[in-house]
Enzyme design. Structure first.
Site, PDB file in Angstrom:
ATOM      1  N   LYS A 270       1.782  -3.849   6.603  1.00  0.00           N
ATOM      2  CA  LYS A 270       2.200  -3.741   5.192  1.00  0.00           C
ATOM      3  C   LYS A 270       3.720  -3.600   5.111  1.00  0.00           C
ATOM      4  O   LYS A 270       4.378  -4.229   4.289  1.00  0.00           O
ATOM      5  CB  LYS A 270       1.515  -2.550   4.517  1.00  0.00           C
ATOM      6  CG  LYS A 270       0.013  -2.728   4.311  1.00  0.00           C
ATOM      7  CD  LYS A 270      -0.296  -3.842   3.321  1.00  0.00           C
ATOM      8  CE  LYS A 270      -1.760  -4.153   3.195  1.00  0.00           C
ATOM      9  NZ  LYS A 270      -2.056  -5.433   2.537  1.00  0.00           N
TER      10      LYS A 270
ATOM     11  N   TYR B  76      -2.279  -1.585  11.054  1.00  0.00           N
ATOM     12  CA  TYR B  76      -2.549  -2.039   9.683  1.00  0.00           C
ATOM     13  C   TYR B  76      -1.388  -1.636   8.766  1.00  0.00           C
ATOM     14  O   TYR B  76      -0.820  -2.460   8.044  1.00  0.00           O
ATOM     15  CB  TYR B  76      -3.871  -1.439   9.164  1.00  0.00           C
ATOM     16  CG  TYR B  76      -3.957  -1.433   7.655  1.00  0.00           C
ATOM     17  CD1 TYR B  76      -4.227  -2.612   6.959  1.00  0.00           C
ATOM     18  CD2 TYR B  76      -3.720  -0.268   6.923  1.00  0.00           C
ATOM     19  CE1 TYR B  76      -4.260  -2.615   5.571  1.00  0.00           C
ATOM     20  CE2 TYR B  76      -3.757  -0.264   5.547  1.00  0.00           C
ATOM     21  CZ  TYR B  76      -4.029  -1.440   4.868  1.00  0.00           C
ATOM     22  OH  TYR B  76      -4.049  -1.439   3.498  1.00  0.00           O
TER      23      TYR B  76
ATOM     24  N   SER C 248       0.828  -1.212   0.000  1.00  0.00           N
ATOM     25  CA  SER C 248       0.000   0.000   0.000  1.00  0.00           C
ATOM     26  C   SER C 248       0.857   1.254   0.000  1.00  0.00           C
ATOM     27  O   SER C 248       1.942   1.286   0.600  1.00  0.00           O
ATOM     28  CB  SER C 248      -0.870  -0.028   1.256  1.00  0.00           C
ATOM     29  OG  SER C 248      -1.509   1.211   1.440  1.00  0.00           O
TER      30      SER C 248
HETATM   31  C1  WQD Z   1      -9.802   9.215   0.742  1.00  0.00           C
HETATM   32  C2  WQD Z   1     -10.073  10.691   1.022  1.00  0.00           C
HETATM   33  C3  WQD Z   1     -10.541  11.203   3.327  1.00  0.00           C
HETATM   34  C4  WQD Z   1     -14.325   9.031   3.612  1.00  0.00           C
HETATM   35  C5  WQD Z   1      -7.151   4.214   2.963  1.00  0.00           C
HETATM   36  C6  WQD Z   1      -6.073   3.431   3.644  1.00  0.00           C
HETATM   37  C7  WQD Z   1      -5.098   2.920   2.622  1.00  0.00           C
HETATM   38  C8  WQD Z   1      -5.782   2.110   1.568  1.00  0.00           C
HETATM   39  C9  WQD Z   1      -6.996   2.783   1.018  1.00  0.00           C
HETATM   40  C10 WQD Z   1      -6.835  -0.012   2.172  1.00  0.00           C
HETATM   41  C11 WQD Z   1      -9.422  11.206   2.302  1.00  0.00           C
HETATM   42  C12 WQD Z   1     -11.752  11.496   2.457  1.00  0.00           C
HETATM   43  C13 WQD Z   1     -13.150   9.579   3.148  1.00  0.00           C
HETATM   44  C14 WQD Z   1     -15.411   9.896   3.921  1.00  0.00           C
HETATM   45  C15 WQD Z   1     -14.054  11.784   3.248  1.00  0.00           C
HETATM   46  N1  WQD Z   1      -5.892   0.775   1.995  1.00  0.00           N
HETATM   47  N2  WQD Z   1     -13.006  10.926   2.964  1.00  0.00           N
HETATM   48  N3  WQD Z   1     -15.232  11.251   3.715  1.00  0.00           N
HETATM   49  O1  WQD Z   1      -7.520   7.193   3.704  1.00  0.00           O
HETATM   50  O2  WQD Z   1      -6.572   7.657   1.393  1.00  0.00           O
HETATM   51  O3  WQD Z   1      -6.601   5.346   2.280  1.00  0.00           O
HETATM   52  O4  WQD Z   1      -7.806   3.357   2.043  1.00  0.00           O
HETATM   53  O5  WQD Z   1      -7.419  -0.841   2.373  1.00  0.00           O
HETATM   54  O6  WQD Z   1      -4.131   2.184   3.251  1.00  0.00           O
HETATM   55  O7  WQD Z   1      -5.421   4.264   4.563  1.00  0.00           O
HETATM   56  O8  WQD Z   1      -8.718   6.399   1.589  1.00  0.00           O
HETATM   57  O9  WQD Z   1     -11.050   6.386   0.803  1.00  0.00           O
HETATM   58  O10 WQD Z   1     -10.616   6.449   3.293  1.00  0.00           O
HETATM   59  O11 WQD Z   1     -10.123   8.474   1.926  1.00  0.00           O
HETATM   60  O12 WQD Z   1     -13.954  13.005   3.085  1.00  0.00           O
HETATM   61  O13 WQD Z   1     -16.490   9.478   4.357  1.00  0.00           O
HETATM   62  O14 WQD Z   1     -11.487  10.868   1.231  1.00  0.00           O
HETATM   63  O15 WQD Z   1     -10.410  12.178   4.317  1.00  0.00           O
HETATM   64  O16 WQD Z   1      -9.012  12.524   2.050  1.00  0.00           O
HETATM   65  P1  WQD Z   1      -7.316   6.765   2.321  1.00  0.00           P
HETATM   66  P2  WQD Z   1     -10.201   6.857   1.930  1.00  0.00           P
END
Ligand code: WQD
Length: 342
Positions: free
Chosen positions: A156, A152, A127
């Site tokens: 990785k 988590y 990741s």
């Molecule tokens: C993306 C953006 C949030 C939800 C995570 C894991 C990573 C990977 C993928 C997984 C951010 C914003 C999110 C919401 C929002 N692995 N957001 N409202 O955090 O980049 O990565 O998922 O299995 O290891 O850390 O992805 O989709 O959660 O967030 O505003 O309800 O969307 O703040 O900027 P992230 P995400």
């Protein structure tokens, strides 16, 4: 050329099911193994429907060393792709031992079985989280890893190290770590896709569930980040594009094209997209209005991260092809199908 067999641990999950379809389309025999701890059989059935055939499915837990050995006894495995792991950041903070136990033991068992069965090509599902917060963007594979901010993320990093050290120590074990950015979307057939349990943590499933009426309102976490529109930047990668990167990586391993015995590739588009840009694209391509509001920043979020995918482009011969709009249309088609609306 004889057909090659790829074992896909966690093959019934979101990424595993899409990878299985692309491997199968590319002429590989695929053995799916999954313990169904975080998914049901929806995606497995969808895979069989897309391919028009039943694929071998083994219900097993990769933490069971004996079962993993028996699997390697029963099949001549040319490559293994390891997806079977827990992946919820918040849950890992609350239950670290559950994460270290499941994510590390399963991977150790796979590599141990590989080395005692004459070696194997091992592809690890890593990741972009390993890069943490950085000012130097985009990130390349030689960008330094930052200390993990969750158990988590730490699993990785540790699994990458386990693979690197095992490749160095054991004859015949070769490895590739693919560092995914933010995988989103669904298969264009809408027969397989993301099936989060409970309230989604990730942005796109939350968007599609809000649009379909399962959630009332999307919270956009933070509007005062130092970016153009104040929301975070990510590299959203289409799930089918991501799956194709695995086919390129497996071919590189089984065809003996690796330059080093352990290699790392970023799997991203190289294109930063803000949360608001993603919402706008979703609304536009699907011709609807999403109910959303700004909310406080979410703890642990990095401001911006996106890939330099040059190494994957040049060495794997892989490039992300689908536009964010196509991907968001596919994600919406999948959500509507789940809701029985299409
Ligand atoms: C993306 C953006 C949030 C939800 C995570 C894991 C990573 C990977 C993928 C997984 C951010 C914003 C999110 C919401 C929002 N692995 N957001 N409202 O955090 O980049 O990565 O998922 O299995 O290891 O850390 O992805 O989709 O959660 O967030 O505003 O309800 O969307 O703040 O900027 P992230 P995400």
């Amino acid at each position: 050329m004889s057909r090659k067999t790829v074992l896909v641990s966690g093959g019934a999950g979101f990424i595993g099911s899409h990878v299985t379809v692309e491997l199968s389309n590319a002429g590989y025999d695929v053995v799916i193994a999954d313990n169904f701890s975080n998914c049901d059989e929806t995606n497995y059935k969808g895979v069989c429907q897309i391919l028009g055939k039943e694929l071998p499915l083994i219900k097993m837990d990769f933490c069971d060393a004996k079962a993993v050995n028996e699997l390697f006894d029963a099949h001549q495995i040319d490559a293994v792709i390891h997806f079977a792991a827990y992946k919820a950041v918040g849950e890992s903070v609350a239950e670290p031992l559950m994460y270290y136990n499941n994510n590390l033991v399963s991977f150790i068992n796979i590599i141990d079985a590989a080395r005692t069965h004459g070696g194997c090509n091992v592809l690890f599902s890593s990741s972009a989280t390993v890069y943490g917060e950085t000012d130097v963007l985009p990130v390349t594979e030689v960008s330094p890893r930052q200390p993990a901010t969750s158990p988590y993320g730490n699993t990785k990093q540790i699994c990458e190290d386990i693979l690197r050290d095992s490749v160095a120590a054991y004859d015949g074990v070769k490895g590739i770590a693919l560092r995914y950015f933010n995988p989103i979307g669904a298969h264009p057939s809408a027969l397989i896709g993301e099936l989060p349990r409970g309230v989604p943590n990730n942005l796109v499933p939350f968007i599609t569930q809000t649009a379909v009426g399962k959630r009332e309102c999307l919270s956009v976490f933070g509007n005062d980040y130092p970016t153009e529109d104040g929301t975070c930047l990510r590299d959203y990668i289409d799930i089918v594009d991501l799956a194709k990167a695995h086919v390129c990586a497996v071919s590189r391993m089984v065809d003996g094209k690796m330059k080093e015995e352990y290699e790392i590739f970023n799997v991203g588009t190289g294109r930063p997209v803000s949360v608001l840009e993603l919402i706008n694209a979703f609304e536009k391509v699907n011709d609807l209005k999403l109910n959303w509001k700004f909310a406080p920043r979410r703890a642990g979020d990095v401001v911006a991260i996106w890939a330099d995918p040059q190494r994957a482009n040049e060495e794997l011969g892989w490039t992300a092809e689908r536009s964010v709009e196509d991907t968001l249309a596919a994600a919406w088609a999948w959500e509507k199908r789940l809701a029985g609306k299409e």
